[in-house]
Design a protein around this motif. Structure first.
Motif, mmCIF file in Angstrom:
data_model
loop_
_atom_site.group_PDB
_atom_site.id
_atom_site.type_symbol
_atom_site.label_atom_id
_atom_site.label_comp_id
_atom_site.label_asym_id
_atom_site.label_seq_id
_atom_site.Cartn_x
_atom_site.Cartn_y
_atom_site.Cartn_z
ATOM 1 N N LEU A 281 -10.690 5.554 8.929
ATOM 2 C CA LEU A 281 -11.708 6.131 9.814
ATOM 3 C C LEU A 281 -13.107 5.605 9.466
ATOM 4 O O LEU A 281 -13.890 5.262 10.352
ATOM 5 C CB LEU A 281 -11.648 7.659 9.707
ATOM 6 N N ILE A 282 -13.401 5.520 8.171
ATOM 7 C CA ILE A 282 -14.694 4.988 7.721
ATOM 8 C C ILE A 282 -14.854 3.546 8.202
ATOM 9 O O ILE A 282 -15.926 3.157 8.677
ATOM 10 C CB ILE A 282 -14.817 5.109 6.181
ATOM 11 N N ASN A 283 -13.793 2.746 8.106
ATOM 12 C CA ASN A 283 -13.859 1.352 8.573
ATOM 13 C C ASN A 283 -14.191 1.293 10.063
ATOM 14 O O ASN A 283 -15.020 0.491 10.488
ATOM 15 C CB ASN A 283 -12.545 0.624 8.304
ATOM 16 N N LEU A 284 -13.553 2.145 10.862
ATOM 17 C CA LEU A 284 -13.778 2.140 12.314
ATOM 18 C C LEU A 284 -15.204 2.577 12.660
ATOM 19 O O LEU A 284 -15.861 1.962 13.502
ATOM 20 C CB LEU A 284 -12.763 3.042 13.012
ATOM 21 N N LEU B 274 0.828 -1.203 0.000
ATOM 22 C CA LEU B 274 0.000 0.000 0.000
ATOM 23 C C LEU B 274 0.866 1.257 0.000
ATOM 24 O O LEU B 274 1.733 1.424 0.855
ATOM 25 C CB LEU B 274 -0.879 -0.008 1.258
ATOM 26 N N GLN B 275 0.646 2.109 -0.990
ATOM 27 C CA GLN B 275 1.405 3.353 -1.086
ATOM 28 C C GLN B 275 0.684 4.460 -0.312
ATOM 29 O O GLN B 275 -0.521 4.612 -0.424
ATOM 30 C CB GLN B 275 1.569 3.767 -2.553
ATOM 31 N N ILE B 276 1.450 5.199 0.463
ATOM 32 C CA ILE B 276 0.905 6.308 1.240
ATOM 33 C C ILE B 276 1.532 7.598 0.714
ATOM 34 O O ILE B 276 2.746 7.707 0.619
ATOM 35 C CB ILE B 276 1.239 6.141 2.751
ATOM 36 N N ASP B 277 0.687 8.544 0.367
ATOM 37 C CA ASP B 277 1.152 9.826 -0.157
ATOM 38 C C ASP B 277 0.856 10.900 0.894
ATOM 39 O O ASP B 277 -0.268 11.383 0.994
ATOM 40 C CB ASP B 277 0.414 10.113 -1.471
ATOM 41 N N LEU B 278 1.859 11.232 1.699
ATOM 42 C CA LEU B 278 1.650 12.147 2.821
ATOM 43 C C LEU B 278 1.643 13.607 2.381
ATOM 44 O O LEU B 278 2.552 14.056 1.693
ATOM 45 C CB LEU B 278 2.754 11.963 3.870
ATOM 46 N N THR B 279 0.598 14.318 2.808
ATOM 47 C CA THR B 279 0.546 15.765 2.642
ATOM 48 C C THR B 279 -0.012 16.349 3.932
ATOM 49 O O THR B 279 -0.589 15.642 4.752
ATOM 50 C CB THR B 279 -0.348 16.178 1.446
ATOM 51 N N GLU B 280 0.178 17.650 4.095
ATOM 52 C CA GLU B 280 -0.257 18.287 5.336
ATOM 53 C C GLU B 280 -1.769 18.532 5.314
ATOM 54 O O GLU B 280 -2.317 19.001 4.322
ATOM 55 C CB GLU B 280 0.485 19.616 5.511
ATOM 56 N N HIS B 281 -2.421 18.192 6.431
ATOM 57 C CA HIS B 281 -3.866 18.377 6.545
ATOM 58 C C HIS B 281 -4.232 18.879 7.927
ATOM 59 O O HIS B 281 -3.535 18.603 8.897
ATOM 60 C CB HIS B 281 -4.610 17.045 6.326
ATOM 61 N N GLU B 282 -5.365 19.566 7.994
ATOM 62 C CA GLU B 282 -5.919 19.968 9.282
ATOM 63 C C GLU B 282 -6.874 18.837 9.680
ATOM 64 O O GLU B 282 -7.883 18.603 9.021
ATOM 65 C CB GLU B 282 -6.632 21.314 9.148
ATOM 66 N N LEU B 283 -6.529 18.121 10.744
ATOM 67 C CA LEU B 283 -7.205 16.871 11.084
ATOM 68 C C LEU B 283 -8.649 17.041 11.552
ATOM 69 O O LEU B 283 -9.515 16.259 11.175
ATOM 70 C CB LEU B 283 -6.396 16.116 12.143
ATOM 71 N N THR B 284 -8.929 18.051 12.374
ATOM 72 C CA THR B 284 -10.281 18.162 12.933
ATOM 73 C C THR B 284 -11.317 18.360 11.826
ATOM 74 O O THR B 284 -12.412 17.817 11.874
ATOM 75 C CB THR B 284 -10.392 19.296 13.984
ATOM 76 N N GLN B 285 -10.937 19.128 10.797
ATOM 77 C CA GLN B 285 -11.831 19.391 9.668
ATOM 78 C C GLN B 285 -12.051 18.109 8.852
ATOM 79 O O GLN B 285 -13.171 17.812 8.446
ATOM 80 C CB GLN B 285 -11.201 20.473 8.794
ATOM 81 N N LEU C 158 -0.702 13.263 6.443
ATOM 82 C CA LEU C 158 -1.371 11.996 6.168
ATOM 83 C C LEU C 158 -1.778 11.907 4.710
ATOM 84 O O LEU C 158 -1.740 12.882 3.971
ATOM 85 C CB LEU C 158 -2.570 11.797 7.098
ATOM 86 N N ASP C 159 -2.147 10.696 4.328
ATOM 87 C CA ASP C 159 -2.714 10.438 3.018
ATOM 88 C C ASP C 159 -4.229 10.531 3.220
ATOM 89 O O ASP C 159 -4.821 9.666 3.862
ATOM 90 C CB ASP C 159 -2.293 9.038 2.553
ATOM 91 N N GLU C 160 -4.839 11.583 2.693
ATOM 92 C CA GLU C 160 -6.248 11.851 2.994
ATOM 93 C C GLU C 160 -7.162 10.694 2.603
ATOM 94 O O GLU C 160 -8.028 10.283 3.373
ATOM 95 C CB GLU C 160 -6.709 13.137 2.299
ATOM 96 N N VAL C 161 -6.981 10.155 1.417
ATOM 97 C CA VAL C 161 -7.845 9.070 0.940
ATOM 98 C C VAL C 161 -7.700 7.838 1.838
ATOM 99 O O VAL C 161 -8.688 7.251 2.278
ATOM 100 C CB VAL C 161 -7.524 8.716 -0.531
ATOM 101 N N ARG C 162 -6.465 7.466 2.132
ATOM 102 C CA ARG C 162 -6.218 6.267 2.949
ATOM 103 C C ARG C 162 -6.690 6.477 4.394
ATOM 104 O O ARG C 162 -7.304 5.590 4.985
ATOM 105 C CB ARG C 162 -4.734 5.908 2.962
#
Length: 162
Positions: free
Chosen positions: A55-58, A5-16, A46-50
């Motif tokens: 989170l959706i799974n949980l 699984l490839q992870i493409d990390l970019t900066e995100h604001e997590l709460t949003q 984080l990788d937003e899609v992954r």
């Protein structure tokens, strides 16, 4: 395979990001109690899609395995270096013998009331995604009281001196 699984990390604001996922579930399940508690905005890499998939799974698991009239609560918390996202339910809980195996592929907790749904891969995939983010996914559960899954990640500190 999931290991590649490839992870493409970019900066995100997590709460949003988490609020967006929670809003989707609230729209999909208008008759369910889906609560959301959050802290101040917090930056993560984080990788937003992954990450959304994990989170959706949980959240899907929490909704699927809890009584209709119980609440599922998603919470974002942060301290100086760590940020956590937890999904807590008031469902039947998971026995200790099952709890140590729930992240194994194809493992499903016996549910005497319902037929088995899915393949038993949701938690395995969520854990794989979280570990690819160098994070941790842990579960705490009491039989008869519910389960809480918590994802912990390092905060993104643009300035290493922070």
């Amino acid at each position: 395979s999931i290991d590649q699984l490839q992870i493409d990390l970019t900066e995100h604001e997590l709460t949003q990001l988490v609020a967006g996922v929670v809003a989707e579930f609230q729209a999909l399940y208008p008759h369910r109690q889906i609560g959301f508690k959050t802290c101040e905005p917090v930056q993560v890499q984080l990788d937003e899609v992954r990450f959304r998939q994990a989170l959706i799974n949980l959240i899907t698991n929490a909704i699927k395995h809890t009584p209709y009239d119980t609440e599922v609560t998603i919470k974002v918390e942060a301290d100086h270096e760590i940020v956590s996202v937890s999904v807590k339910d008031n469902g039947p809980g998971i026995a200790p013998t099952d709890l140590e195996k729930i992240f194994e592929p194809y493992y499903q907790v016996e549910d005497h009331e319902k037929r088995k749904e899915g393949l038993g891969l949701g938690l395995f995939i969520a854990q794989t995604i979280v570990s690819k983010h160098k994070g941790k996914l842990a579960a705490v559960s009491q039989v008869g009281e519910g389960t809480e899954f918590t994802v912990t990640l390092k905060k993104f500190l643009a300035d290493p001196k922070q």
